[in-house]
Design an enzyme around this catalytic site. Structure first.
Site, mmCIF file in Angstrom:
data_model
loop_
_atom_site.group_PDB
_atom_site.id
_atom_site.type_symbol
_atom_site.label_atom_id
_atom_site.label_comp_id
_atom_site.label_asym_id
_atom_site.label_seq_id
_atom_site.Cartn_x
_atom_site.Cartn_y
_atom_site.Cartn_z
ATOM 1 N N LYS A 199 -10.680 -24.265 36.144
ATOM 2 C CA LYS A 199 -11.801 -23.738 35.352
ATOM 3 C C LYS A 199 -11.635 -22.240 35.156
ATOM 4 O O LYS A 199 -11.828 -21.715 34.074
ATOM 5 C CB LYS A 199 -13.106 -24.059 36.087
ATOM 6 C CG LYS A 199 -14.278 -24.282 35.257
ATOM 7 C CD LYS A 199 -14.454 -25.717 34.751
ATOM 8 C CE LYS A 199 -13.197 -26.406 34.325
ATOM 9 N NZ LYS A 199 -13.286 -27.802 34.136
ATOM 10 N N GLU A 208 -9.721 -27.769 41.002
ATOM 11 C CA GLU A 208 -10.639 -27.738 39.859
ATOM 12 C C GLU A 208 -11.199 -26.322 39.645
ATOM 13 O O GLU A 208 -11.326 -25.862 38.508
ATOM 14 C CB GLU A 208 -11.760 -28.768 40.079
ATOM 15 C CG GLU A 208 -12.877 -28.757 39.055
ATOM 16 C CD GLU A 208 -12.420 -28.990 37.621
ATOM 17 O OE1 GLU A 208 -11.265 -29.369 37.384
ATOM 18 O OE2 GLU A 208 -13.239 -28.735 36.717
ATOM 19 N N GLU A 219 -8.744 -21.389 32.746
ATOM 20 C CA GLU A 219 -8.994 -21.925 31.413
ATOM 21 C C GLU A 219 -9.910 -21.015 30.588
ATOM 22 O O GLU A 219 -9.682 -20.828 29.393
ATOM 23 C CB GLU A 219 -9.640 -23.304 31.603
ATOM 24 C CG GLU A 219 -9.903 -24.102 30.359
ATOM 25 C CD GLU A 219 -10.480 -25.479 30.684
ATOM 26 O OE1 GLU A 219 -11.116 -25.649 31.738
ATOM 27 O OE2 GLU A 219 -10.291 -26.383 29.866
ATOM 28 N N TRP A 243 -6.707 -28.551 15.288
ATOM 29 C CA TRP A 243 -5.956 -28.027 16.428
ATOM 30 C C TRP A 243 -4.496 -28.300 16.069
ATOM 31 O O TRP A 243 -4.068 -29.447 15.985
ATOM 32 C CB TRP A 243 -6.350 -28.764 17.712
ATOM 33 C CG TRP A 243 -5.724 -28.189 18.946
ATOM 34 C CD1 TRP A 243 -6.237 -27.230 19.761
ATOM 35 C CD2 TRP A 243 -4.462 -28.563 19.528
ATOM 36 N NE1 TRP A 243 -5.378 -26.966 20.799
ATOM 37 C CE2 TRP A 243 -4.277 -27.768 20.689
ATOM 38 C CE3 TRP A 243 -3.460 -29.474 19.186
ATOM 39 C CZ2 TRP A 243 -3.147 -27.878 21.507
ATOM 40 C CZ3 TRP A 243 -2.326 -29.579 19.995
ATOM 41 C CH2 TRP A 243 -2.193 -28.778 21.143
ATOM 42 N N HIS A 272 3.118 -22.278 53.737
ATOM 43 C CA HIS A 272 4.429 -22.787 53.338
ATOM 44 C C HIS A 272 4.924 -22.131 52.050
ATOM 45 O O HIS A 272 5.779 -22.689 51.364
ATOM 46 C CB HIS A 272 4.367 -24.312 53.208
ATOM 47 C CG HIS A 272 3.992 -24.976 54.496
ATOM 48 N ND1 HIS A 272 4.908 -25.274 55.484
ATOM 49 C CD2 HIS A 272 2.780 -25.329 54.999
ATOM 50 C CE1 HIS A 272 4.279 -25.806 56.525
ATOM 51 N NE2 HIS A 272 2.985 -25.852 56.262
ATOM 52 N N ARG A 284 -13.154 -30.149 19.205
ATOM 53 C CA ARG A 284 -11.894 -30.890 19.127
ATOM 54 C C ARG A 284 -10.755 -30.034 18.585
ATOM 55 O O ARG A 284 -9.594 -30.458 18.595
ATOM 56 C CB ARG A 284 -12.066 -32.117 18.231
ATOM 57 C CG ARG A 284 -13.124 -33.078 18.706
ATOM 58 C CD ARG A 284 -13.248 -34.244 17.757
ATOM 59 N NE ARG A 284 -12.043 -35.040 17.750
ATOM 60 C CZ ARG A 284 -11.793 -36.034 18.576
ATOM 61 N NH1 ARG A 284 -12.692 -36.373 19.480
ATOM 62 N NH2 ARG A 284 -10.668 -36.708 18.511
ATOM 63 N N CYS A 303 -8.291 -32.113 16.772
ATOM 64 C CA CYS A 303 -8.748 -32.219 15.396
ATOM 65 C C CYS A 303 -9.956 -33.149 15.318
ATOM 66 O O CYS A 303 -10.042 -34.145 16.015
ATOM 67 C CB CYS A 303 -7.687 -32.751 14.429
ATOM 68 S SG CYS A 303 -6.216 -31.753 14.348
ATOM 69 N N LYS A 363 -10.972 -29.929 23.317
ATOM 70 C CA LYS A 363 -11.678 -30.773 24.281
ATOM 71 C C LYS A 363 -10.938 -32.081 24.546
ATOM 72 O O LYS A 363 -10.761 -32.482 25.677
ATOM 73 C CB LYS A 363 -13.080 -31.059 23.743
ATOM 74 C CG LYS A 363 -13.935 -31.948 24.635
ATOM 75 C CD LYS A 363 -14.528 -31.150 25.750
ATOM 76 C CE LYS A 363 -15.406 -31.960 26.665
ATOM 77 N NZ LYS A 363 -15.477 -31.338 28.001
ATOM 78 N N ASN A 407 -6.423 -36.848 11.912
ATOM 79 C CA ASN A 407 -6.318 -36.465 13.328
ATOM 80 C C ASN A 407 -5.251 -37.358 13.951
ATOM 81 O O ASN A 407 -5.321 -38.575 13.820
ATOM 82 C CB ASN A 407 -7.690 -36.696 13.997
ATOM 83 C CG ASN A 407 -7.619 -36.734 15.518
ATOM 84 O OD1 ASN A 407 -8.331 -37.483 16.158
ATOM 85 N ND2 ASN A 407 -6.756 -35.941 16.106
ATOM 86 N N GLY A 408 -4.270 -36.741 14.618
ATOM 87 C CA GLY A 408 -3.218 -37.528 15.259
ATOM 88 C C GLY A 408 -1.849 -36.987 14.881
ATOM 89 O O GLY A 408 -1.727 -35.842 14.424
HETATM 90 O O1 M6R Z 1 -11.351 -36.420 28.380
HETATM 91 P P1 M6R Z 1 -10.550 -36.318 29.644
HETATM 92 O O2 M6R Z 1 -11.393 -36.272 30.864
HETATM 93 O O3 M6R Z 1 -9.504 -37.394 29.740
HETATM 94 O O4 M6R Z 1 -9.792 -34.939 29.530
HETATM 95 C C1 M6R Z 1 -8.838 -34.573 30.479
HETATM 96 C C2 M6R Z 1 -8.463 -33.118 30.360
HETATM 97 O O5 M6R Z 1 -7.909 -32.850 29.116
HETATM 98 C C3 M6R Z 1 -9.685 -32.199 30.548
HETATM 99 O O6 M6R Z 1 -10.309 -32.450 31.771
HETATM 100 C C4 M6R Z 1 -9.266 -30.721 30.507
HETATM 101 O O7 M6R Z 1 -8.421 -30.427 31.570
HETATM 102 C C5 M6R Z 1 -10.505 -29.825 30.510
HETATM 103 N N1 M6R Z 1 -10.406 -28.866 29.445
HETATM 104 C C6 M6R Z 1 -10.695 -29.072 31.787
HETATM 105 O O8 M6R Z 1 -11.825 -28.258 31.754
#
Ligand code: M6R
Length: 603
Positions: free
Chosen positions: A481, A477, A484, A74, A500, A27, A2, A598, A100-101
């Site tokens: 990506k 990673e 996601e 969100w 394994h 956000r 949010c 984000k 927000n929260g």
């Molecule tokens: O702001 P941060 O780096 O703490 O965020 C951590 C994760 O939420 C963030 O990296 C998330 O996994 C991304 N969407 C990955 O692309």
């Protein structure tokens, strides 16, 4: 999760509130709304869906007035809907609130407010009704707002607009809230990009602060109600930094910004002659008491931390990486000789903040590695190193990973020299590779064959990513990506783990991306032969000169020759491009993947 914004000043509030929300959409983007004070009451418009839906509704019935609040959501409590969208108003329409929260005690408060008519399933809606109660007791808007805030437990950044005053009130506890000061107007927002177009002067509010913004100025009172001065800082971001700059997506823009971001990250931080890292806040011997390093992080930052763990290990420094969300629940033992490094792009990730809070009072030393100046993490940790990547808006983290790894590799050099005195010759090779890294990333961006690879395998069932050491972190990673933003199944493994269990899933429909940072890497070569023998197509991501690996791969995404500790960053750029093009070919909403946001500011 949010984004909230507020604005007071001359002229109409709606255009600035809307542009602020667009810059905060990363956000959360399942619904949005705006409320303004129109001189006769409050105009409130909100809609399920992205901000374009809200814009459409506003065009039909524009809210009037120079003072207002806005929200992009969100969902946590209640699904996305017009009713659950913010702002939320009281029964009489005297006040509208954005939040927000999470308000932990909302059920108890809702029960207490049973004479009020609630119109949503949100936790937030208790706030306007509480304020309404206190207004009916004869409180002023400021008094009613403070009393309502004092009843809340949980995390919040809140802003409220009233029909009876041109003062907007805001408060924060555990969720970010920044004040923006321009010559004749003031803003509140969850993050600076919301108002960067109008001002670069900001005040980072502290937990418990209540701020009153009027067209004539602002006052801040702390949790005890005492008026306080907070420092006014100038942010060094440009408004253009938060636009798409001609790219189709923020993600692609941010991928292409990596050479510039890395130059910023590294600038002034290496002394090639002395063969040491020059981290401004940490002169030599700063870490001589460190016995063990704990790295805590989530998501992409966790992968950057895992990458750093390999670097620490190769220099003989004991280091362990933890998902921050686990660290707080299963705390390992720490003492004065433990350095706990919290890695977070946003500096607002709730799990990472909880991990750091869980070791307050233990004597362990805490260090934030973050991108966002003034973020909550920087206040919770004793020290901070900024990664200086510039604003990252795309939900999929890209340039922050590269800048995190570069920063952590410098930290690793500093710590290893302080604790054990690594030789300058060993480090100067690394520093030269770091200095060349921006140009090498540019070369990858210019020459990558990732788009062809993405289109070749676009109909596959599943995608595997394997690697060892730093290559393992990059494999994880790469898979994160890919899943996601494409919504296809992707898994990252250590290449050592393959036999394994995961090998059982390898078929001719599971392309395997094999990451190697060393042309002499025979172990990954063996793993590649094993998956080839099961019919899986192989995409090798490996440095120039990896002739053996190339011979067994269907495709090679080549990396310029460099130090293996740095090559993983280049490999990751190749994989970012593969994910981007794969998602683009599938017409996915790349900057706003479903269900994600984000900044993950709730645990
Ligand atoms: O702001 P941060 O780096 O703490 O965020 C951590 C994760 O939420 C963030 O990296 C998330 O996994 C991304 N969407 C990955 O692309």
């Amino acid at each position: 999760m949010c984004g909230i914004t507020a604005r007071v000043g001359p002229g109409e509030a709606v255009p600035e509130l809307l542009s602020g929300l667009e810059n905060l959409e990363y956000r959360g983007y399942d619904s949005a709304g705006i409320a303004t004070r129109n001189g006769r009451g409050i105009d409130l418009v909100k809609r399920e869906g992205e901000i374009d839906e809200l814009r459409g509704a506003i065009e039909k019935r524009p809210p009037q007035g120079s003072v207002g609040v806005g929200h992009t959501r969100w969902s946590t409590h209640g699904p996305p809907s017009d009713a659950n969208a913010h702002p939320h108003a009281d029964c009489t329409g005297q006040v509208a609130v954005v939040h927000n929260g999470i308000i932990d005690n909302h059920e108890r408060l809702r029960a207490e407010l049973d004479s009020h008519e609630f119109t949503s399933e949100t936790d937030t809606e208790v706030v306007p009704h509480l304020i309404e109660e206190y207004l009916s007791d004869g409180d002023s808007p400021g008094e009613a707002f403070r009393r309502a805030i004092d009843r809340l437990s949980g995390s919040y950044a809140i802003a409220a607009v009233f029909d009876s005053t041109d003062t907007v009130f805001g408060s924060r506890n555990g969720s970010p809230l920044v004040l923006g000061r321009a010559s004749d107007r003031y803003y509140l927002a969850s993050d600076v990009p919301a108002f960067l177009e109008y001002t670069d002067e900001v005040v980072y509010l502290e937990d418990g602060d209540v701020v009153a913004l009027s067209p004539d100025g602002y006052t801040i009172t702390d949790a005890g109600g005492k008026q306080v001065d907070r420092e006014i800082e100038t942010v060094d971001w440009e408004p253009a930094d938060v636009g798409k700059g001609g790219y189709d997506h923020y993600m692609l823009k941010e991928i292409h910004e990596q050479p510039a971001a890395l130059r910023q990250t590294i600038r002034g931080r290496t002394d090639l002659l002395a063969g040491r890292a020059e981290l401004e806040e940490f002169p030599p011997e700063s870490f001589s008491d460190v016995d063990v390093v704990h790295l805590v992080a989530m998501g992409t930052s966790y992968h950057a931390a895992l990458y750093a763990q390999s670097l620490f290990a190769s220099r003989g420094v004991a280091a362990q990486t933890f998902l921050s969300g686990e660290y707080a629940t299963n705390p390992p033992s720490v003492d004065e000789e433990t350095l706990v490094v919290a890695v977070s792009q946003s500096g607002e990730t709730a799990d990472t903040l909880a991990a750091i809070r869980s070791i307050h009072g233990t004597g362990a030393r805490t260090l934030a590695v973050t991108n966002v100046v003034g973020s909550t993490l920087t206040r919770e940790c004793e020290d901070t190193i900024y990664i200086r990547a510039g604003p990252e808006i795309g939900v999929a983290a890209t340039k922050s990973f590269s800048s995190q790894v570069a920063t952590l590799s410098l930290l690793c050099e500093r710590v290893s020299q302080d604790t054990d005195g690594a030789t300058p010759t060993a480090t100067s090779e690394l520093f030269e590779s770091l200095a060349a890294l921006p140009d090498h990333v540019q070369q990858v961006l210019d020459e990558s064959d990732a788009e062809t690879v993405a289109s070749t395998y676009r109909n596959s069932d599943s995608y595997f990513f394997i690697g060892r050491g730093v290559g393992h972190a990059v494999a994880l990673e790469g898979a994160l990506k890919f899943k996601e933003i494409t919504y296809d199944h992707a898994e990252g493994f250590s290449a050592a783990e393959l036999k394994h269990g995961p090998l059982a899933l390898v078929t001719e429909s599971t392309p395997v991306f094999a990451i190697s940072v060393d042309p002499e890497d025979t172990k990954t070569l063996h793993n590649v032969k094993e998956v080839r023998a099961r019919g899986a197509p192989v995409v090798a991501v490996a440095p120039e000169g990896s002739t053996n690996l190339a011979a067994y791969a269907d495709h090679l995404l080549e990396l310029p020759k460099t130090h293996p500790d740095v090559a993983g960053i280049l490999a990751n750029v190749q994989l970012q491009l593969v994910s981007y093009h794969a998602a683009d070919q599938l017409s996915r909403p790349i900057d706003k993947p479903r269900n994600l946001a984000k900044s993950v500011t709730v645990e």
